[in-house]
Motif scaffolding. Sequence first.
Motif, PDB file in Angstrom:
ATOM      1  N   ASP A 106      16.834 122.510  63.471  1.00  0.00           N
ATOM      2  CA  ASP A 106      17.351 122.101  64.829  1.00  0.00           C
ATOM      3  C   ASP A 106      16.784 122.792  65.928  1.00  0.00           C
ATOM      4  O   ASP A 106      16.676 122.185  67.171  1.00  0.00           O
ATOM      5  CB  ASP A 106      18.883 122.178  64.827  1.00  0.00           C
ATOM      6  N   GLU A 142      13.558 121.171  66.701  1.00  0.00           N
ATOM      7  CA  GLU A 142      13.561 119.934  67.323  1.00  0.00           C
ATOM      8  C   GLU A 142      14.079 119.964  68.810  1.00  0.00           C
ATOM      9  O   GLU A 142      13.635 119.337  69.815  1.00  0.00           O
ATOM     10  CB  GLU A 142      14.739 119.188  66.651  1.00  0.00           C
ATOM     11  N   ASN A 143      14.949 120.994  69.110  1.00  0.00           N
ATOM     12  CA  ASN A 143      15.676 121.225  70.364  1.00  0.00           C
ATOM     13  C   ASN A 143      14.432 121.774  71.129  1.00  0.00           C
ATOM     14  O   ASN A 143      14.378 121.402  72.507  1.00  0.00           O
ATOM     15  CB  ASN A 143      16.506 122.185  70.374  1.00  0.00           C
ATOM     16  N   CYS A 153      11.942 118.799  72.161  1.00  0.00           N
ATOM     17  CA  CYS A 153      12.478 117.912  72.832  1.00  0.00           C
ATOM     18  C   CYS A 153      12.750 118.493  74.341  1.00  0.00           C
ATOM     19  O   CYS A 153      12.253 117.795  75.292  1.00  0.00           O
ATOM     20  CB  CYS A 153      14.110 117.466  72.379  1.00  0.00           C
ATOM     21  N   LYS A 154      13.287 119.756  74.666  1.00  0.00           N
ATOM     22  CA  LYS A 154      13.448 120.225  75.867  1.00  0.00           C
ATOM     23  C   LYS A 154      12.027 120.461  76.651  1.00  0.00           C
ATOM     24  O   LYS A 154      11.999 120.100  77.808  1.00  0.00           O
ATOM     25  CB  LYS A 154      14.101 121.616  75.862  1.00  0.00           C
TER      26      LYS A 154
END
Length: 316
Positions: free
Chosen positions: A4, A7-8, A11-12
């Motif tokens: 996670d 992924e975060n 994405c950010k």
Amino acid sequence: METDMFENFKCKVNKNISKVIVGKEDKIDKIIVAFICSGHVLLEDVPGVGKTKLAKSMAKSMNCSFSRIQFTPDLLPSDLTGIYYYNQKTQEFEFKEGPLLKQFILADEINRATPRTQSALLECMAERQVTIEGNTIKLSRPFFVIATQNPVEQFGTFPLPEAQLDRFFIKLSMGYPNSNEEIEMMNRYVDSDPFDSIEEVVSIEEIEYVQNNYDKVFVSKDIKEYILNIILKTRTHNDVELGCSPRATLNLMKASQANAAINGRDYVIPEDVKEMSVPVLSHRLILKSEISISKNLSEKIIEDILNSIKAPLEEV
């Protein structure tokens, strides 16, 4: 390993940069992969497609120091690394740091500088340090270089030797936006520059986590053999004079691990390898002289190799 987090992180950063750069999310993802692997990026593209904006937006998103260096034939290595100078007031030698002591470096038109200056930059990329008058100075972490070169105008340039090209983790081309993307770009820039509203979205702790843990992504024996088969095929291809080096093998594995991580997986699948093969491998091929003038041939050779090799079944 917490997928996670990866992924975060992706994405950010991607969402933040995409406020400024329209329609290049896939290219931004690959640059993020290179950053996670502590590699460096070579952008070969025509002027005006957003290379500088991309580099500045990425640095600002991570709250990292940034410097842009315009490479010219009269640029000296000391212009990059810095110098010791005599301060008459203090009667002591003091160090004036050069732009390479920042965290994010945009080396604009790297092929316009002399080989001596190019080597100074590439040494810093490889060793993460500069040596000035016998004193070694460690570079800040993260240390990330995006170098650019214009593929069209070659007059008065010093092409990077193959051994130096091999130092770049990936090579990309931004390309022109399509019609809808260019309309969207005009809409965003009509009143103000969206770059001014960019803020930090990831912390230094998050950067350290992704750079220190991506290599915990599992790579099966079949995937390793698949990567090796691709590399070996580049060394025997009829149009290739010299294939990919063992450094390329390791870089493709690392890139596949990081790509898996930012897509929420703790294991590599064949699609990760396929997605990263062209940007990681194409610039490392030395083509035979009679066919080397063909545009984008290296990319096509890698794609043909991928199509000719049977991928292993996906394993969880």
